[in-house]
Design an enzyme around this catalytic site. Structure first.
Site, PDB file in Angstrom:
ATOM      1  N   SER A  84     -16.817   3.952   5.536  1.00 34.37           N
ATOM      2  CA  SER A  84     -18.066   3.793   6.288  1.00 34.37           C
ATOM      3  C   SER A  84     -18.818   5.121   6.351  1.00 34.37           C
ATOM      4  O   SER A  84     -18.240   6.205   6.219  1.00 34.37           O
ATOM      5  CB  SER A  84     -17.778   3.299   7.713  1.00 34.37           C
ATOM      6  OG  SER A  84     -17.253   4.349   8.501  1.00 34.37           O
ATOM      7  N   LYS A 142      -9.890   6.936  19.063  1.00 31.60           N
ATOM      8  CA  LYS A 142      -9.872   5.707  19.866  1.00 31.60           C
ATOM      9  C   LYS A 142      -9.393   4.503  19.063  1.00 31.60           C
ATOM     10  O   LYS A 142      -9.030   3.484  19.641  1.00 31.60           O
ATOM     11  CB  LYS A 142     -11.239   5.433  20.493  1.00 31.60           C
ATOM     12  CG  LYS A 142     -12.348   5.080  19.538  1.00 31.60           C
ATOM     13  CD  LYS A 142     -13.660   4.875  20.295  1.00 31.60           C
ATOM     14  CE  LYS A 142     -14.846   4.668  19.381  1.00 31.60           C
ATOM     15  NZ  LYS A 142     -14.808   3.444  18.587  1.00 31.60           N
ATOM     16  N   ASP A 143      -9.356   4.607  17.720  1.00 27.22           N
ATOM     17  CA  ASP A 143      -8.866   3.498  16.893  1.00 27.22           C
ATOM     18  C   ASP A 143      -7.353   3.513  16.718  1.00 27.22           C
ATOM     19  O   ASP A 143      -6.773   2.556  16.207  1.00 27.22           O
ATOM     20  CB  ASP A 143      -9.502   3.553  15.489  1.00 27.22           C
ATOM     21  CG  ASP A 143     -10.998   3.285  15.513  1.00 27.22           C
ATOM     22  OD1 ASP A 143     -11.467   2.621  16.458  1.00 27.22           O
ATOM     23  OD2 ASP A 143     -11.697   3.732  14.581  1.00 27.22           O
ATOM     24  N   ARG A 197     -14.781  -3.668  26.673  1.00 29.33           N
ATOM     25  CA  ARG A 197     -14.842  -2.591  27.675  1.00 29.33           C
ATOM     26  C   ARG A 197     -16.279  -2.314  28.096  1.00 29.33           C
ATOM     27  O   ARG A 197     -16.583  -2.208  29.298  1.00 29.33           O
ATOM     28  CB  ARG A 197     -14.231  -1.305  27.078  1.00 29.33           C
ATOM     29  CG  ARG A 197     -14.465  -0.050  27.914  1.00 29.33           C
ATOM     30  CD  ARG A 197     -14.040   1.202  27.141  1.00 29.33           C
ATOM     31  NE  ARG A 197     -14.820   1.406  25.933  1.00 29.33           N
ATOM     32  CZ  ARG A 197     -16.027   1.949  25.890  1.00 29.33           C
ATOM     33  NH1 ARG A 197     -16.616   2.343  27.010  1.00 29.33           N
ATOM     34  NH2 ARG A 197     -16.668   2.113  24.753  1.00 29.33           N
ATOM     35  N   ARG A 198     -17.165  -2.193  27.114  1.00 30.05           N
ATOM     36  CA  ARG A 198     -18.575  -1.924  27.443  1.00 30.05           C
ATOM     37  C   ARG A 198     -19.194  -3.108  28.172  1.00 30.05           C
ATOM     38  O   ARG A 198     -19.910  -2.929  29.159  1.00 30.05           O
ATOM     39  CB  ARG A 198     -19.358  -1.610  26.158  1.00 30.05           C
ATOM     40  CG  ARG A 198     -19.008  -0.251  25.554  1.00 30.05           C
ATOM     41  CD  ARG A 198     -19.664  -0.060  24.192  1.00 30.05           C
ATOM     42  NE  ARG A 198     -19.431   1.295  23.685  1.00 30.05           N
ATOM     43  CZ  ARG A 198     -19.338   1.594  22.399  1.00 30.05           C
ATOM     44  NH1 ARG A 198     -19.449   0.642  21.480  1.00 30.05           N
ATOM     45  NH2 ARG A 198     -19.144   2.855  22.016  1.00 30.05           N
ATOM     46  N   ARG A 205     -21.029  -7.249  15.564  1.00 28.43           N
ATOM     47  CA  ARG A 205     -20.224  -6.406  14.691  1.00 28.43           C
ATOM     48  C   ARG A 205     -21.177  -5.664  13.772  1.00 28.43           C
ATOM     49  O   ARG A 205     -22.367  -5.870  13.792  1.00 28.43           O
ATOM     50  CB  ARG A 205     -19.269  -7.249  13.828  1.00 28.43           C
ATOM     51  CG  ARG A 205     -18.074  -7.773  14.531  1.00 28.43           C
ATOM     52  CD  ARG A 205     -16.738  -7.090  14.309  1.00 28.43           C
ATOM     53  NE  ARG A 205     -16.584  -6.002  13.398  1.00 28.43           N
ATOM     54  CZ  ARG A 205     -15.709  -5.947  12.412  1.00 28.43           C
ATOM     55  NH1 ARG A 205     -14.971  -6.998  12.158  1.00 28.43           N
ATOM     56  NH2 ARG A 205     -15.566  -4.885  11.676  1.00 28.43           N
ATOM     57  N   GLY A 206     -20.612  -4.828  12.906  1.00 23.00           N
ATOM     58  CA  GLY A 206     -21.439  -4.179  11.893  1.00 23.00           C
ATOM     59  C   GLY A 206     -21.522  -2.685  12.095  1.00 23.00           C
ATOM     60  O   GLY A 206     -21.134  -2.156  13.141  1.00 23.00           O
ATOM     61  N   ASN A 207     -22.044  -2.010  11.082  1.00 22.45           N
ATOM     62  CA  ASN A 207     -22.183  -0.551  11.164  1.00 22.45           C
ATOM     63  C   ASN A 207     -23.392  -0.174  12.015  1.00 22.45           C
ATOM     64  O   ASN A 207     -24.099  -1.043  12.536  1.00 22.45           O
ATOM     65  CB  ASN A 207     -22.253   0.057   9.753  1.00 22.45           C
ATOM     66  CG  ASN A 207     -23.450  -0.469   8.958  1.00 22.45           C
ATOM     67  OD1 ASN A 207     -24.447  -0.898   9.524  1.00 22.45           O
ATOM     68  ND2 ASN A 207     -23.343  -0.435   7.642  1.00 22.45           N
ATOM     69  N   VAL A 208     -23.627   1.114  12.133  1.00 25.10           N
ATOM     70  CA  VAL A 208     -24.716   1.599  12.998  1.00 25.10           C
ATOM     71  C   VAL A 208     -26.065   1.037  12.558  1.00 25.10           C
ATOM     72  O   VAL A 208     -26.867   0.585  13.390  1.00 25.10           O
ATOM     73  CB  VAL A 208     -24.738   3.143  12.999  1.00 25.10           C
ATOM     74  CG1 VAL A 208     -25.992   3.668  13.683  1.00 25.10           C
ATOM     75  CG2 VAL A 208     -23.496   3.691  13.706  1.00 25.10           C
ATOM     76  N   ARG A 227     -26.401  -2.572  13.622  1.00 21.56           N
ATOM     77  CA  ARG A 227     -26.534  -2.743  15.076  1.00 21.56           C
ATOM     78  C   ARG A 227     -27.912  -2.327  15.580  1.00 21.56           C
ATOM     79  O   ARG A 227     -28.548  -3.047  16.353  1.00 21.56           O
ATOM     80  CB  ARG A 227     -25.427  -1.955  15.786  1.00 21.56           C
ATOM     81  CG  ARG A 227     -24.056  -2.548  15.535  1.00 21.56           C
ATOM     82  CD  ARG A 227     -22.932  -1.742  16.160  1.00 21.56           C
ATOM     83  NE  ARG A 227     -21.635  -2.263  15.719  1.00 21.56           N
ATOM     84  CZ  ARG A 227     -20.588  -2.437  16.492  1.00 21.56           C
ATOM     85  NH1 ARG A 227     -20.643  -2.123  17.770  1.00 21.56           N
ATOM     86  NH2 ARG A 227     -19.468  -2.915  16.016  1.00 21.56           N
ATOM     87  N   CYS A 258      -6.490  -1.220  21.752  1.00 19.10           N
ATOM     88  CA  CYS A 258      -7.755  -0.472  21.810  1.00 19.10           C
ATOM     89  C   CYS A 258      -8.973  -1.398  21.854  1.00 19.10           C
ATOM     90  O   CYS A 258     -10.097  -0.930  21.954  1.00 19.10           O
ATOM     91  CB  CYS A 258      -7.857   0.537  20.673  1.00 19.10           C
ATOM     92  SG  CYS A 258      -7.688  -0.162  19.030  1.00 19.10           S
TER      93      CYS A 258
END
Length: 319
Positions: free
Chosen positions: A13, A81-82, A129-130, A151-154, A157, A244
């Site tokens: 990514s 975090k992953d 969580r968010r 879902r998806g990359n930046v 999103r 996670c």
């Protein structure tokens, strides 16, 4: 020093390549050796399912770890975090570099702040969580929002906002910073509003446990304060038996008196994704000087949270 390049395993990514590239430069500086990136596709990159459905834990990590164990790469870079909270015996976290901004951020239409979003605003996030914390905050402050799983990359999103499908999306400040898009943020969410994921903003540099020379070299990039903070956060996550992708937020920060660091505070929250029920607690103590002390800090707070009913708010407990 050898001119043979060190092989750094990374996800494909854009964010992973950006953060791995930054680590590669730092490793080259401390080792005097060239570093080449070896791109590896992980299950989390190819699956179209929501992370909460595919288990979250380790989906971005397993393929990189397999490549390390097979000797196809010399070391790997992960978003901390992953990482699953259990460390394999044959791999070691050689370095946890200085942490980036751990906060979550909003990218909203019309440069809006979170609290200025219109009634019924649709906010995209793939993170329970968010969603839990945004819904809890909205509920307690009379805001009317709807969290939408994405879902998806930046690019994908943020595209939902530009296309008008969503009013806002929630992302990690660190990720946007690493790919040079921090200026698109319309609001930084205070950790008093949304606690980040355990380890958010930190990177993990991992290599084989039997490669003592490389462990020593990579150790030059380690930041002791970041390491004890994320160790406490991840210990809490492990003691809650949560993966996670569970709705757990945690942040350990250092409390300083002028230039002198006095104490570490660990704050954590667990909540149902609709925000109706949360358990939020904190503890403060001396800055841990060892792995065991940092682990104990996280475990103790988790024990208190479980006594307050945290387990029942997390849905399926991770196995």
């Amino acid at each position: 020093m050898s001119d043979i390049p060190l092989r750094l395993g990374t996800r494909r990514s854009r964010l992973a390549l950006a953060q791995s590239g930054q680590v590669a430069e730092a490793v080259s500086r401390v080792t005097g050796r060239p570093v080449e990136l070896v791109e590896i596709t992980t299950y989390g990159d190819t699956s179209r399912e929501h992370l909460a459905q595919i288990g979250g834990t380790g989906v971005f990590v397993t393929a990189l770890r397999d490549a390390l164990l097979r000797g196809e790469v010399d070391f790997a870079v992960h978003s901390l975090k992953d990482l699953p909270t259990t460390q394999p015996a044959d791999l070691v976290l050689a370095a946890v570099p200085v942490r980036e901004d751990p906060r979550d951020v909003i990218v909203a239409r019309d440069a809006l702040k979170f609290t200025d979003l219109p009634r019924g605003a649709r906010i995209g996030t793939g993170s329970p969580r968010r969603a839990a914390q945004l819904n809890a905050y909205a509920r307690s402050h009379g805001l009317d929002i709807e969290t939408v799983p994405i879902r998806g990359n930046v690019d994908t999103r943020i595209g939902y906002v530009h296309d008008g499908e969503l009013d806002a999306v929630v992302l990690a400040a660190a990720g946007l910073s690493r790919i040079g898009r921090i200026d698109e943020v319309t609001d930084f969410l205070s950790v008093d509003t949304v606690l980040p994921a355990p380890g958010q903003g930190a990177l993990a540099i991992e290599c084989a446990a039997d490669n003592a020379e490389l462990i020593a070299l990579l150790g030059e990039l380690d930041d002791p304060f970041t390491r004890v903070a994320v160790t406490a956060e991840r210990s809490l996550l492990a003691a809650l038996e949560a993966g996670c992708s569970a709705p757990v937020g945690a942040l350990a920060d250092l409390l300083a008196d002028g230039q002198i660091v006095k104490e570490m505070r660990l704050r954590a929250v667990v909540g149902t994704t609709d925000g109706t029920r949360t358990v939020q607690m904190s503890t403060t103590g001396p800055v841990p000087e060892t792995y065991d002390q940092a682990t104990a800090l996280g475990r103790e707070l988790a024990t208190e949270m479980l006594a307050q009913g945290a387990a029942g708010l997390m849905g399926e407990r991770a196995q």
